[in-house]
Design an enzyme around this catalytic site. Structure first.
Site, PDB file in Angstrom:
ATOM      1  N   ARG A 217       0.913  -1.339  -0.062  1.00  0.00           N
ATOM      2  CA  ARG A 217       0.095   0.010  -0.082  1.00  0.00           C
ATOM      3  C   ARG A 217       0.890   1.151  -0.152  1.00  0.00           C
ATOM      4  NH1 ARG A 217      -3.939   0.017   5.044  1.00  0.00           N
ATOM      5  NH2 ARG A 217      -4.826  -1.774   4.026  1.00  0.00           N
TER       6      ARG A 217
ATOM      7  N   ARG B  44      -1.536   6.843   9.759  1.00  0.00           N
ATOM      8  CA  ARG B  44      -1.661   6.494   8.413  1.00  0.00           C
ATOM      9  C   ARG B  44      -1.608   7.522   7.625  1.00  0.00           C
ATOM     10  NH1 ARG B  44      -4.153   1.087   8.242  1.00  0.00           N
ATOM     11  NH2 ARG B  44      -3.101  -0.003  10.151  1.00  0.00           N
TER      12      ARG B  44
ATOM     13  N   LYS C 222      -3.425   1.620  15.072  1.00  0.00           N
ATOM     14  CA  LYS C 222      -3.549   2.581  14.091  1.00  0.00           C
ATOM     15  C   LYS C 222      -4.169   3.862  14.495  1.00  0.00           C
ATOM     16  CE  LYS C 222      -6.207  -0.473  11.842  1.00  0.00           C
ATOM     17  NZ  LYS C 222      -7.011  -1.124  10.387  1.00  0.00           N
TER      18      LYS C 222
ATOM     19  N   LYS D 253      -5.655   7.224  12.257  1.00  0.00           N
ATOM     20  CA  LYS D 253      -6.229   7.893  11.145  1.00  0.00           C
ATOM     21  C   LYS D 253      -6.647   9.305  11.166  1.00  0.00           C
ATOM     22  CE  LYS D 253      -7.566   3.353   9.499  1.00  0.00           C
ATOM     23  NZ  LYS D 253      -8.489   2.417   8.843  1.00  0.00           N
TER      24      LYS D 253
ATOM     25  N   CYS E 208     -15.459  -3.251  -0.064  1.00  0.00           N
ATOM     26  CA  CYS E 208     -13.957  -3.430   0.501  1.00  0.00           C
ATOM     27  C   CYS E 208     -13.373  -4.621  -0.266  1.00  0.00           C
ATOM     28  CB  CYS E 208     -13.882  -3.855   1.900  1.00  0.00           C
ATOM     29  SG  CYS E 208     -14.426  -5.528   2.207  1.00  0.00           S
TER      30      CYS E 208
ATOM     31  N   CYS F  78      -7.955 -11.038   1.322  1.00  0.00           N
ATOM     32  CA  CYS F  78      -8.110 -10.460   2.644  1.00  0.00           C
ATOM     33  C   CYS F  78      -8.167 -11.658   3.622  1.00  0.00           C
ATOM     34  CB  CYS F  78      -9.317  -9.357   2.793  1.00  0.00           C
ATOM     35  SG  CYS F  78      -9.551  -8.984   4.485  1.00  0.00           S
TER      36      CYS F  78
ATOM     37  N   CYS G 226     -16.396  -8.279   6.332  1.00  0.00           N
ATOM     38  CA  CYS G 226     -16.396  -8.614   7.538  1.00  0.00           C
ATOM     39  C   CYS G 226     -16.786  -7.140   8.439  1.00  0.00           C
ATOM     40  CB  CYS G 226     -15.166  -9.228   8.239  1.00  0.00           C
ATOM     41  SG  CYS G 226     -13.919  -8.037   8.348  1.00  0.00           S
TER      42      CYS G 226
ATOM     43  N   CYS H 257     -13.947  -1.826   6.434  1.00  0.00           N
ATOM     44  CA  CYS H 257     -13.095  -1.043   5.512  1.00  0.00           C
ATOM     45  C   CYS H 257     -13.811  -0.185   4.306  1.00  0.00           C
ATOM     46  CB  CYS H 257     -11.919  -2.110   4.881  1.00  0.00           C
ATOM     47  SG  CYS H 257     -11.340  -2.672   6.083  1.00  0.00           S
TER      48      CYS H 257
HETATM   49 FE1  SRM Z   1      -9.246  -1.876   6.293  1.00  0.00          FE
HETATM   50  C1  SRM Z   1      -7.728  -4.482   8.114  1.00  0.00           C
HETATM   51  C2  SRM Z   1      -8.289  -3.357   3.708  1.00  0.00           C
HETATM   52  C3  SRM Z   1      -9.634   1.049   4.883  1.00  0.00           C
HETATM   53  C4  SRM Z   1     -10.690  -0.783   9.116  1.00  0.00           C
HETATM   54  N1  SRM Z   1      -7.997  -3.637   5.760  1.00  0.00           N
HETATM   55  C5  SRM Z   1      -7.785  -4.506   6.724  1.00  0.00           C
HETATM   56  C6  SRM Z   1      -6.591  -5.374   5.965  1.00  0.00           C
HETATM   57  C7  SRM Z   1      -5.481  -4.999   5.758  1.00  0.00           C
HETATM   58  C8  SRM Z   1      -6.936  -6.844   6.315  1.00  0.00           C
HETATM   59  C9  SRM Z   1      -5.778  -7.561   7.273  1.00  0.00           C
HETATM   60  O1  SRM Z   1      -5.711  -6.755   8.368  1.00  0.00           O
HETATM   61  O2  SRM Z   1      -5.380  -8.422   7.230  1.00  0.00           O
HETATM   62  C10 SRM Z   1      -7.190  -5.508   4.484  1.00  0.00           C
HETATM   63  C11 SRM Z   1      -6.474  -5.877   3.462  1.00  0.00           C
HETATM   64  C12 SRM Z   1      -7.402  -6.482   2.396  1.00  0.00           C
HETATM   65  C13 SRM Z   1      -6.748  -6.539   1.030  1.00  0.00           C
HETATM   66  O3  SRM Z   1      -6.596  -7.858   0.693  1.00  0.00           O
HETATM   67  O4  SRM Z   1      -6.301  -5.485   0.582  1.00  0.00           O
HETATM   68  C14 SRM Z   1      -7.975  -3.990   4.545  1.00  0.00           C
HETATM   69  N2  SRM Z   1      -8.713  -1.344   4.644  1.00  0.00           N
HETATM   70  C15 SRM Z   1      -8.767  -1.811   3.417  1.00  0.00           C
HETATM   71  C16 SRM Z   1      -8.998  -1.161   2.076  1.00  0.00           C
HETATM   72  C17 SRM Z   1      -8.161  -1.764   1.142  1.00  0.00           C
HETATM   73  C18 SRM Z   1     -10.389  -1.514   1.822  1.00  0.00           C
HETATM   74  C19 SRM Z   1     -10.735  -1.121   0.421  1.00  0.00           C
HETATM   75  O5  SRM Z   1     -11.400  -1.948  -0.148  1.00  0.00           O
HETATM   76  O6  SRM Z   1     -10.561   0.069  -0.117  1.00  0.00           O
HETATM   77  C20 SRM Z   1      -8.762   0.140   2.749  1.00  0.00           C
HETATM   78  C21 SRM Z   1      -7.291   0.605   2.720  1.00  0.00           C
HETATM   79  C22 SRM Z   1      -7.072   1.936   3.267  1.00  0.00           C
HETATM   80  C23 SRM Z   1      -5.623   2.597   3.038  1.00  0.00           C
HETATM   81  O7  SRM Z   1      -5.451   3.279   1.895  1.00  0.00           O
HETATM   82  O8  SRM Z   1      -5.299   2.992   4.189  1.00  0.00           O
HETATM   83  C24 SRM Z   1      -9.087   0.047   4.103  1.00  0.00           C
HETATM   84  N3  SRM Z   1     -10.153  -0.235   6.913  1.00  0.00           N
HETATM   85  C25 SRM Z   1     -10.393   0.975   6.176  1.00  0.00           C
HETATM   86  C26 SRM Z   1     -11.244   1.749   6.651  1.00  0.00           C
HETATM   87  C27 SRM Z   1     -11.727   3.163   6.248  1.00  0.00           C
HETATM   88  C28 SRM Z   1     -11.114   4.169   6.737  1.00  0.00           C
HETATM   89  O9  SRM Z   1      -9.920   4.094   7.151  1.00  0.00           O
HETATM   90  O10 SRM Z   1     -11.460   5.407   6.241  1.00  0.00           O
HETATM   91  C29 SRM Z   1     -11.451   1.203   8.107  1.00  0.00           C
HETATM   92  C30 SRM Z   1     -12.613   1.731   8.763  1.00  0.00           C
HETATM   93  C31 SRM Z   1     -12.243   2.792   9.798  1.00  0.00           C
HETATM   94  C32 SRM Z   1     -11.467   2.565  10.945  1.00  0.00           C
HETATM   95  O11 SRM Z   1     -10.187   2.305  10.913  1.00  0.00           O
HETATM   96  O12 SRM Z   1     -11.881   2.478  11.986  1.00  0.00           O
HETATM   97  C33 SRM Z   1     -10.767  -0.093   8.088  1.00  0.00           C
HETATM   98  N4  SRM Z   1      -9.207  -2.540   8.459  1.00  0.00           N
HETATM   99  C34 SRM Z   1      -9.929  -1.946   9.149  1.00  0.00           C
HETATM  100  C35 SRM Z   1     -10.011  -2.867  10.495  1.00  0.00           C
HETATM  101  C36 SRM Z   1     -10.604  -2.618  11.802  1.00  0.00           C
HETATM  102  C37 SRM Z   1      -9.979  -1.801  12.700  1.00  0.00           C
HETATM  103  C38 SRM Z   1     -10.615  -1.782  14.049  1.00  0.00           C
HETATM  104  O13 SRM Z   1     -10.042  -0.568  14.679  1.00  0.00           O
HETATM  105  O14 SRM Z   1     -11.320  -2.530  14.502  1.00  0.00           O
HETATM  106  C39 SRM Z   1      -9.168  -3.900  10.264  1.00  0.00           C
HETATM  107  C40 SRM Z   1      -8.594  -5.231  11.148  1.00  0.00           C
HETATM  108  C41 SRM Z   1      -7.502  -4.766  12.042  1.00  0.00           C
HETATM  109  O15 SRM Z   1      -6.749  -3.648  11.960  1.00  0.00           O
HETATM  110  O16 SRM Z   1      -7.208  -5.626  12.897  1.00  0.00           O
HETATM  111  C42 SRM Z   1      -8.607  -3.547   8.646  1.00  0.00           C
HETATM  112 FE1  SF4 Z   2     -11.053  -7.424   4.687  1.00  0.00          FE
HETATM  113 FE2  SF4 Z   2     -12.974  -7.063   6.404  1.00  0.00          FE
HETATM  114 FE3  SF4 Z   2     -11.641  -4.961   5.624  1.00  0.00          FE
HETATM  115 FE4  SF4 Z   2     -13.404  -6.211   4.133  1.00  0.00          FE
HETATM  116  S1  SF4 Z   2     -13.598  -4.956   5.767  1.00  0.00           S
HETATM  117  S2  SF4 Z   2     -11.101  -5.755   3.296  1.00  0.00           S
HETATM  118  S3  SF4 Z   2     -13.194  -8.396   4.481  1.00  0.00           S
HETATM  119  S4  SF4 Z   2     -10.907  -6.771   6.767  1.00  0.00           S
END
Ligand code: SRM
Ligand code: SF4
Length: 576
Positions: free
Chosen positions: A80, A149, A217, A219, A438, A444, A483, A487
């Site tokens: 990323r 981030r 993290k 943000k 997502c 993922c 899930c 995201c």
């Molecule tokens: Fe996310 C984890 C993809 C935005 C909340 N996110 C992941 C992971 C890295 C899975 C992992 O931990 O193994 C995913 C990778 C999937 C893949 O195969 O690419 C993933 N997140 C994404 C992306 C690519 C979604 C998309 O379809 O665009 C976004 C990348 C953002 C970036 O460029 O940095 C993405 N993730 C978000 C957002 C939206 C935002 O930030 O505006 C959220 C919700 C906001 C937040 O953080 O509360 C988000 N991602 C999570 C979480 C839950 C965090 C939490 O506090 O509980 C995880 C899981 C974790 O961190 O343990 C996670």
């Molecule tokens: Fe993966 Fe869940 Fe984030 Fe979708 S919402 S990219 S399934 S961690």
């Protein structure tokens, strides 16, 4: 708060020790990369690797078959970029495109935080890939990990001079809050320093983060009303630009937003940020740094599930946090200024900037640029990048702006867009243009259900239902997540599907159209047939009973289909 966790356990989480022992994020990454016996690296190094912008993954479509064949999983890495405000030059685009084709899986993926991800990079290609990104004057440092981030910012900063200045503040914050370790340069760039970067020479240290970085993290997003395209209330630290008489006078500060939750665990929940005050631009860096430092010291380092700022605030109280913040700053925040958001989706098509130059927003389904059938998005954007003289801006809705185009160049850009099937925005239904999904399967590791791959099947069925009720033009925010981590920020969707298991989702309804109210679970753990059967009569009522310009989510609340949400689920708006 739902099942709020008020106490911290006494044992520090294992990963805190891994960070502390990592020598500023080195760990055994170099040795792991060099090990030819496996396509993977160790678990702990995998966790440290996130701080360098990469996740170890395996192709989940191939898991069972490889297990049967007694092969190790098909390991590959997701990478990323850190692109503050989502700005990409044409020269960078061409490099990123080449990486997609030569090192990754042939696609570029625009994320919900306005940057790029590449998937499917095998271990020995990781270093040359990061080096190529560096050569393009970009980086992947701190795109993931327990750090601040990529700082997101309302796309299209050239709409007015104040937009450009706001973007500059976002970029400055992103740079100031990046880790200072030399490990990134050492591991990936053979010690070479990034142009313009000020990694300290001599004794190494992390003045802000210390040896254990943040508990989780963090943000930051900057929004320019009336457009809330960054979903500012979903950020740990949201900054709302206040523009008066065309001048940026400062930012309202909002803290404690976050989406992630775990099914059946009420101690985890999505939360909207609280607006706590206003600061002039020259104080914004100090405020951001102080907010990060309080979370560094107060955040839960025992249970990662409760380590985000939102839980710190609910445990210690917003007032206590603000008092600590102001005491570290040595000044008080001013009262929040009036603002008003009217939507959080993107505006498609051409928009004229203040200087007479033009910006074209294209809809990119789920942010995936690839060449599939007649839609040749990857090639199309490559062709555009070869001739475009402005820049590109990625949006937090996974879309793309071809920015800063001279009037004379518009026809040429339109022709390339059309020739590669990128002009869908002209014909698409309103729900399609407002859909975000997502990544989920197959890359993922946390996905419980399909999301990006499911969207193309679900959309025509929803469109057919909407068309039956004469609602094809109704802009409804649709968000899919595989899930509950959220995201796609599904808790801010007027309709949202949150994955439970294969083919099964929680159906959530009732967010507003501007990212200021969370939705609610309407049906739990249901399949597509139930989802469509549930929505159909609601669409019928919406078509028959809605007030003028009333959004679907607002209607469901007014009509009593949904109970009024608790105040905490609604951002307190100060109306302009
Ligand atoms: Fe996310 C984890 C993809 C935005 C909340 N996110 C992941 C992971 C890295 C899975 C992992 O931990 O193994 C995913 C990778 C999937 C893949 O195969 O690419 C993933 N997140 C994404 C992306 C690519 C979604 C998309 O379809 O665009 C976004 C990348 C953002 C970036 O460029 O940095 C993405 N993730 C978000 C957002 C939206 C935002 O930030 O505006 C959220 C919700 C906001 C937040 O953080 O509360 C988000 N991602 C999570 C979480 C839950 C965090 C939490 O506090 O509980 C995880 C899981 C974790 O961190 O343990 C996670
Ligand atoms: Fe993966 Fe869940 Fe984030 Fe979708 S919402 S990219 S399934 S961690």
């Amino acid at each position: 708060m739902p099942g709020m966790c008020t106490e911290m356990s006494t044992t520090v989480s294992d990963f805190e020790q891994v960070k502390a022992d990592s020598r500023f994020l080195r760990g055994g990454i170099v040795e792991g990369l060099a090990d030819p016996v496996t396509g993977a690296i160790s678990d702990n190094d995998g966790k440290l690797l996130k701080f360098h912008g990469s996740y170890q993954q395996d192709d989940r479509d191939l898991r069972d078959e490889r297990r049967r064949q007694k092969l190790e999983p098909a390991y590959a890495f997701m990478l990323r970029a850190r692109l503050p405000g989502g700005v990409v030059t044409p020269a960078q685009w061409l490099v990123f495109d080449r990486i997609a084709r030569e090192y990754a899986n042939g696609s570029l993926r625009i994320t919900t935080r306005q940057t790029f991800q590449w998937h499917g990079i095998i271990k020995r290609k990781l270093k040359p890939t990061i080096a190529a990104i560096h050569q393009a004057l970009a980086t992947t440092i701190a795109a993931c990990g327990d750090v601040v981030r990529n700082v997101v910012s309302t796309a299209n900063p050239v709409e007015s001079p104040a937009h450009a200045i706001t973007y500059a503040w976002a970029a400055k914050l992103s740079e100031e809050l990046a880790p200072k370790t030399h490990a990134y340069h050492e591991i990936w760039l053979d010690g070479e320093q990034l142009v313009g970067e000020q990694a300290p020479r001599g004794e190494e240290g992390e003045p802000l983060y210390g040896t254990t970085y943040l508990p989780r993290k963090f943000k930051i997003g900057v929004a320019i009303p009336p457009l809330n395209d960054v979903d500012v209330f979903a950020q740990d630290l949201g900054l709302i630009a206040i523009i008066e008489h065309g001048q940026l006078v400062g930012f309202n500060v909002a803290i404690g937003g976050g989406m992630g939750a775990t099914h059946n665990d009420a101690s985890t929940y999505p939360r909207l940020a609280d607006v706590i005050g206003f600061v002039p631009p020259e104080q914004v860096s100090a405020v951001a740094e102080a907010a990060v430092s309080v979370q560094r010291d107060w955040g839960d380092r025992h249970e990662r599930k409760h380590a985000r700022l939102k839980y710190t605030l609910d445990r210690r109280g917003v007032d206590a946090f603000v008092a600590e913040l102001e005491s570290r700053l040595g000044f008080a925040l001013q009262p929040a200024r009036p603002y008003r958001f009217d939507h959080n989706g993107d505006r498609y098509g051409w928009v004229e900037g203040h200087d007479g130059r033009w910006h074209l927003t294209l809809h990119i389904e789920s942010g995936r640029l690839a060449d599939v059938g007649e839609r040749r998005g990857l090639t199309g954007l490559r062709e555009l990048a070869k001739v475009h003289t402005g820049d590109f801006r990625l949006t937090c809705n996974q879309n793309l702006i071809v920015a800063d185009v001279e009037t004379a160049d518009r026809a040429r850009i339109d022709a390339i867009v059309e020739a590669h099937g990128l002009d869908g925005y002209r014909r698409q239904s309103a729900i399609r243009r407002h859909a975000v999904a997502c990544v989920a399967l197959p890359t993922c590791g946390l996905a419980m259900a399909e999301s990006e791959r499911y969207l193309p099947q679900l959309l025509p069925r929803l469109e057919a239902a909407l068309e039956r009720h004469g609602l094809s033009d109704a802009p409804i925010l649709l968000r899919l997540s595989g899930c509950p981590n959220g995201c796609s920020r599904p808790y801010l969707g007027e309709i949202a599907l949150v994955g439970r298991g294969p083919g099964r989702y929680d159906l959530r309804l009732g967010a507003d159209f501007s990212g200021q109210r969370l939705n609610q679970v309407y049906r739990e753990n249901v399949d597509e047939a139930t989802i469509l059967d549930t929505l159909d009569p609601l669409f019928a009522r919406y078509a028959a009973e809605r007030a003028q310009d009333e959004g679907f989510g607002d209607f469901l609340l007014r009509a009593g289909v949904l109970a009024p949400p608790p105040t905490r689920s609604t951002a307190a708006t100060v109306l302009a």
